[in-house]
Write a protein that holds these residues in place. Structure first.
Motif, PDB file in Angstrom:
ATOM      1  N   LYS A 143      88.648  41.613  -0.166  1.00  0.00           N
ATOM      2  CA  LYS A 143      89.197  41.688   1.188  1.00  0.00           C
ATOM      3  C   LYS A 143      88.095  41.504   2.223  1.00  0.00           C
ATOM      4  CE  LYS A 143      93.416  44.452   1.029  1.00  0.00           C
ATOM      5  NZ  LYS A 143      94.067  45.662   1.569  1.00  0.00           N
ATOM      6  N   GLY A 144      88.404  40.674   3.213  1.00  0.00           N
ATOM      7  CA  GLY A 144      87.524  40.541   4.359  1.00  0.00           C
ATOM      8  C   GLY A 144      88.259  41.033   5.584  1.00  0.00           C
ATOM      9  N   PHE A 145      87.537  41.528   6.542  1.00  0.00           N
ATOM     10  CA  PHE A 145      88.178  42.072   7.747  1.00  0.00           C
ATOM     11  C   PHE A 145      87.673  41.339   8.980  1.00  0.00           C
ATOM     12  CE2 PHE A 145      88.373  45.244   4.484  1.00  0.00           C
ATOM     13  CZ  PHE A 145      89.659  45.739   4.583  1.00  0.00           C
ATOM     14  N   THR A 146      88.587  41.101   9.908  1.00  0.00           N
ATOM     15  CA  THR A 146      88.234  40.369  11.120  1.00  0.00           C
ATOM     16  C   THR A 146      89.033  40.902  12.297  1.00  0.00           C
ATOM     17  OG1 THR A 146      88.175  38.169  12.167  1.00  0.00           O
ATOM     18  CG2 THR A 146      89.943  38.573  10.590  1.00  0.00           C
ATOM     19  N   SER A 147      88.447  40.827  13.466  1.00  0.00           N
ATOM     20  CA  SER A 147      89.157  41.246  14.678  1.00  0.00           C
ATOM     21  C   SER A 147      90.205  40.211  15.072  1.00  0.00           C
ATOM     22  CB  SER A 147      88.170  41.445  15.831  1.00  0.00           C
ATOM     23  OG  SER A 147      87.564  40.204  16.176  1.00  0.00           O
ATOM     24  N   GLY A 148      90.096  39.016  14.509  1.00  0.00           N
ATOM     25  CA  GLY A 148      91.028  37.945  14.849  1.00  0.00           C
ATOM     26  C   GLY A 148      90.590  37.135  16.048  1.00  0.00           C
ATOM     27  N   GLU A 149      89.370  37.386  16.507  1.00  0.00           N
ATOM     28  CA  GLU A 149      88.847  36.641  17.652  1.00  0.00           C
ATOM     29  C   GLU A 149      88.630  35.177  17.257  1.00  0.00           C
ATOM     30  OE1 GLU A 149      84.821  36.588  20.427  1.00  0.00           O
ATOM     31  OE2 GLU A 149      85.338  38.389  19.271  1.00  0.00           O
ATOM     32  N   LYS A 150      89.121  34.270  18.085  1.00  0.00           N
ATOM     33  CA  LYS A 150      89.043  32.853  17.777  1.00  0.00           C
ATOM     34  C   LYS A 150      87.610  32.430  17.499  1.00  0.00           C
ATOM     35  CE  LYS A 150      90.774  28.379  19.377  1.00  0.00           C
ATOM     36  NZ  LYS A 150      91.460  27.642  20.476  1.00  0.00           N
ATOM     37  N   GLU A 151      87.423  31.636  16.456  1.00  0.00           N
ATOM     38  CA  GLU A 151      86.144  31.139  15.960  1.00  0.00           C
ATOM     39  C   GLU A 151      85.333  32.199  15.233  1.00  0.00           C
ATOM     40  OE1 GLU A 151      85.842  28.106  15.618  1.00  0.00           O
ATOM     41  OE2 GLU A 151      87.322  27.429  17.067  1.00  0.00           O
ATOM     42  N   LYS A 152      85.267  33.408  15.772  1.00  0.00           N
ATOM     43  CA  LYS A 152      84.528  34.451  15.064  1.00  0.00           C
ATOM     44  C   LYS A 152      85.189  34.774  13.728  1.00  0.00           C
ATOM     45  CE  LYS A 152      82.399  39.007  15.454  1.00  0.00           C
ATOM     46  NZ  LYS A 152      82.768  39.364  14.075  1.00  0.00           N
ATOM     47  N   GLU A 153      86.518  34.638  13.670  1.00  0.00           N
ATOM     48  CA  GLU A 153      87.198  34.929  12.415  1.00  0.00           C
ATOM     49  C   GLU A 153      86.810  33.925  11.325  1.00  0.00           C
ATOM     50  OE1 GLU A 153      91.403  34.961  13.073  1.00  0.00           O
ATOM     51  OE2 GLU A 153      91.511  32.864  13.665  1.00  0.00           O
ATOM     52  N   VAL A 154      86.354  32.756  11.727  1.00  0.00           N
ATOM     53  CA  VAL A 154      85.860  31.768  10.760  1.00  0.00           C
ATOM     54  C   VAL A 154      84.529  32.244  10.184  1.00  0.00           C
ATOM     55  CG1 VAL A 154      85.252  29.355  10.387  1.00  0.00           C
ATOM     56  CG2 VAL A 154      87.011  29.944  12.070  1.00  0.00           C
ATOM     57  N   GLU A 155      83.669  32.769  11.046  1.00  0.00           N
ATOM     58  CA  GLU A 155      82.393  33.306  10.586  1.00  0.00           C
ATOM     59  C   GLU A 155      82.604  34.521   9.686  1.00  0.00           C
ATOM     60  OE1 GLU A 155      79.424  31.836  11.017  1.00  0.00           O
ATOM     61  OE2 GLU A 155      80.691  30.241  11.863  1.00  0.00           O
ATOM     62  N   ASP A 156      83.651  35.287   9.953  1.00  0.00           N
ATOM     63  CA  ASP A 156      83.964  36.438   9.107  1.00  0.00           C
ATOM     64  C   ASP A 156      84.335  35.977   7.696  1.00  0.00           C
ATOM     65  OD1 ASP A 156      83.505  38.187  11.217  1.00  0.00           O
ATOM     66  OD2 ASP A 156      85.595  38.151  11.870  1.00  0.00           O
ATOM     67  N   LEU A 157      85.069  34.866   7.611  1.00  0.00           N
ATOM     68  CA  LEU A 157      85.396  34.297   6.307  1.00  0.00           C
ATOM     69  C   LEU A 157      84.128  33.832   5.597  1.00  0.00           C
ATOM     70  CD1 LEU A 157      87.338  33.156   4.140  1.00  0.00           C
ATOM     71  CD2 LEU A 157      87.483  31.063   5.534  1.00  0.00           C
ATOM     72  N   LYS A 158      83.259  33.167   6.316  1.00  0.00           N
ATOM     73  CA  LYS A 158      82.008  32.683   5.732  1.00  0.00           C
ATOM     74  C   LYS A 158      81.193  33.837   5.154  1.00  0.00           C
ATOM     75  CE  LYS A 158      77.769  30.147   6.848  1.00  0.00           C
ATOM     76  NZ  LYS A 158      77.000  29.474   7.930  1.00  0.00           N
ATOM     77  N   ALA A 159      81.157  34.946   5.877  1.00  0.00           N
ATOM     78  CA  ALA A 159      80.388  36.111   5.426  1.00  0.00           C
ATOM     79  C   ALA A 159      80.925  36.638   4.102  1.00  0.00           C
ATOM     80  CB  ALA A 159      80.413  37.193   6.488  1.00  0.00           C
ATOM     81  N   VAL A 160      82.238  36.560   3.909  1.00  0.00           N
ATOM     82  CA  VAL A 160      82.834  37.008   2.652  1.00  0.00           C
ATOM     83  C   VAL A 160      82.510  36.033   1.527  1.00  0.00           C
ATOM     84  CG1 VAL A 160      85.004  37.455   1.446  1.00  0.00           C
ATOM     85  CG2 VAL A 160      84.697  38.265   3.778  1.00  0.00           C
TER      86      VAL A 160
END
Length: 227
Positions: free
Chosen positions: A64-81
């Protein structure tokens, strides 16, 4: 090839998993991104908590990855996972969303892994016909004129598909829901060792927005063939 499948629990991510198995890939992980925002640009939101139950049914680890849902930042959150996983590729259920596919492709390129989208640009009607033959799919979210509260919790079968085709002709509703018109959940699939049964659900409907979700409050795994 060792891969991770981006997994929301809906029809498209289950098709991505099904395809990966057919290719002979070693699916090491299911990856679910949990967004704090109901308006996520990248990720499926309704009943994302149930991917834990689906992962148990499949027998593959869920990350599981967690993200605030902020546009573009959520892509970086996926990358981190993904960068923390020992994989050679990532498989996504993208069908027509250039926004999603380009960003998953970019993340894969930056990580030096391959990106696969087996449903990409498939004919929506043919695609849906195939899916309803393989999976037990239920609609858990709607957000389009023509899709009323009665669709929440409805199994998507041949009759439902015929109605979706008519709604496309009349209101331009995407037959596979790729425009965000509806969200789905897969309760059973050939690779599930047990099926998922909903114990308690609540339909939440907004008449002013003409949209709603089927919130699954309790569910369990049931041995296949049992009654």
């Amino acid at each position: 090839m060792r891969v991770a499948v981006l997994y929301s629990g809906g029809k498209d991510s289950n098709y991505a998993f099904y395809w990966a198995l057919k290719q002979g890939f070693e699916v090491k992980y299911l990856v679910s991104m949990v967004s704090e925002s109901d308006e996520s640009y990248m990720y499926h939101v309704p009943n994302i908590h149930l991917t834990e139950l689906q992962a148990r049914a499949i027998g593959i680890p869920l990350v599981k990855g967690f993200t605030s849902g902020e546009k573009e930042k959520e892509v970086e959150d996926l990358k981190a996972v993904l960068e923390g996983l020992k994989i050679d590729g990532v498989v996504a259920g993208a069908l027509e969303s250039e926004y999603q596919k380009r960003r998953v492709d970019r993340v894969a390129e930056e990580l030096g892994i391959e990106s696969f989208a087996p449903a990409w640009h498939r004919d929506p009607v043919d695609y849906m016909r195939e899916l309803i033959e393989i999976f037990d799919i239920v609609m858990v979210g709607v957000s389009a004129y023509g899709l009323d509260k009665g669709w929440l919790g409805r199994k998507i079968d041949g009759k439902a598909l015929e109605e979706l085709v008519r709604l496309h002709e009349r209101y331009k509703v995407h037959v596979a829901g790729e425009g965000g018109e509806f969200e789905t959940f897969v309760r059973d699939a050939p690779f599930f060792k047990a099926k998922i049964v909903f114990d308690e659900v609540e339909k939440k409907w907004s008449e002013c927005n003409y949209s709603g979700v089927l919130e699954v409050k309790r569910a369990h795994l049931e041995k296949k063939g049992s009654t």
